[in-house]
Design a protein around this motif. Structure first.
Motif, short mmCIF file in Angstrom:
data_model
loop_
_atom_site.label_atom_id
_atom_site.label_comp_id
_atom_site.label_asym_id
_atom_site.label_seq_id
_atom_site.Cartn_x
_atom_site.Cartn_y
_atom_site.Cartn_z
N GLU A 68 1.69 -5.40 1.45
CA GLU A 68 2.48 -4.64 2.42
C GLU A 68 3.25 -5.59 3.35
OE1 GLU A 68 1.54 -1.64 6.23
OE2 GLU A 68 -0.07 -2.38 4.92
N LYS A 70 4.69 -5.07 7.06
CA LYS A 70 4.67 -4.10 8.16
C LYS A 70 6.05 -3.94 8.79
CE LYS A 70 -0.20 -4.75 9.33
NZ LYS A 70 -0.60 -3.45 8.79
N GLU A 71 6.38 -2.69 9.10
CA GLU A 71 7.60 -2.32 9.82
C GLU A 71 8.87 -2.84 9.14
OE1 GLU A 71 7.11 -3.57 13.84
OE2 GLU A 71 5.51 -2.13 14.25
#
Length: 296
Positions: A68, A70-71
């Motif tokens: 992942e 993030k953001e």
């Protein structure tokens, strides 16, 4: 064919990818839809091998084998691709983005004009006006986007149920996939009667959910927001392929998007739906045109 490959980026995130076709051929990056994964084929793609094309299918952050980020925003994937391609010693390449993945393909064309030879946007998603999906989009798909915007936790739960069925009872998922198709075009309904197409789709989507469903919901939200770049400033050739009967991404919205590009050649396919890459004739046309762009 190399199916489960990984590269570690500078920030220690892992990016997963698979290679199909001719491993020594012309590099073509494949960007999956939303949701999706690097698993595009259950076996090697003979057409790509015959044409001398190396297909490199990448898991975006949070999907499949990829960590992942993030953001992240759509435009952020450009930096991942720059580093990823450098590690593979690939300086110039073409890109094929399908559905939600077409947004990322366009972003890379915008930001990497000296490295991207051409882009194919297939069954592309389109930017939404004020973040609201168009009314002529099929109701089921429209609800998904609205849930991602206003009730993301509920959409997370629905995707979790889908993942659970995929993990525990793939045959049930197959039956549901072939049953809940009233919102699709006749073209897409016919595609979902093809055993090989369905089996590949199950493996493809199951791998998309490998790390959970969080990224599916987040990326659906991303597609409702501004994409972060100006289509008119893209100087790379764009080939756009879209079915005129696509109920998931309406042709009327795609025509509006095409008018915003400076260098875009549209191929609107009569009676075709959303699942274009599963059609051998369309797949061949896309690959051959990208090869021509790369070699010119």
């Amino acid at each position: 064919m190399k199916r489960n490959q990984t590269i570690t980026l500078r920030d220690n995130r892992i990016i997963g990818y698979s290679i199909y076709g001719d491993e020594n051929g012309i590099p073509l990056f494949l960007f999956h839809g939303t949701p999706g994964s690097r698993i595009w084929f259950l076996e090697n793609d003979e057409l790509a091998f015959k044409l001398g094309i190396c297909l490199i299918a990448i898991d975006r952050p949070g999907y499949g084998l990829s960590d992942e980020k993030k953001e992240r925003e759509i435009i952020d994937f450009v930096e991942d691709l720059k580093e990823f391609s450098k590690k593979l010693n690939i300086n110039h390449f073409t890109i094929l983005g399908v559905s939600g993945g077409a947004a990322y393909a366009a972003a890379c064309a915008y930001a990497l004009p000296n490295r991207v030879k051409a882009v194919a946007m297939v069954s592309s998603a389109t930017p939404f006006s004020n973040g609201i999906p168009p009314r002529n989009m099929t109701f089921k798909n429209r609800i998904v986007f609205l849930l991602s915007k206003y009730f993301p936790l509920f959409l997370h739960y629905l995707n979790y149920l889908e993942k659970r069925i995929l993990d525990k009872n793939p045959n049930k998922y197959k039956r549901l996939l072939q049953k809940n198709i009233v919102h699709l075009s006749d073209w897409d309904k016919e595609m979902l009667t093809d055993k090989h197409v369905v089996e590949t789709n199950i493996v493809h989507i199951k791998e998309a959910y490998r790390r959970g469903v969080k990224e599916v919901v987040y990326e659906t939200q991303l597609l409702t927001k501004p994409w972060g770049f100006d289509f008119k400033k893209i100087k790379v050739p764009i080939d756009l392929y879209h079915g005129e009967d696509d109920t998931l991404s309406p042709i009327s919205e795609v025509r509006k998007m095409v008018s915003e590009f400076s260098f875009c050649k549209p191929y609107f396919i009569p009676k075709a739906g959303h699942f274009l890459m599963e059609n051998k004739n369309v797949w061949e046309k896309v690959l051959k045109n990208l090869k021509i762009h790369y070699e010119n």
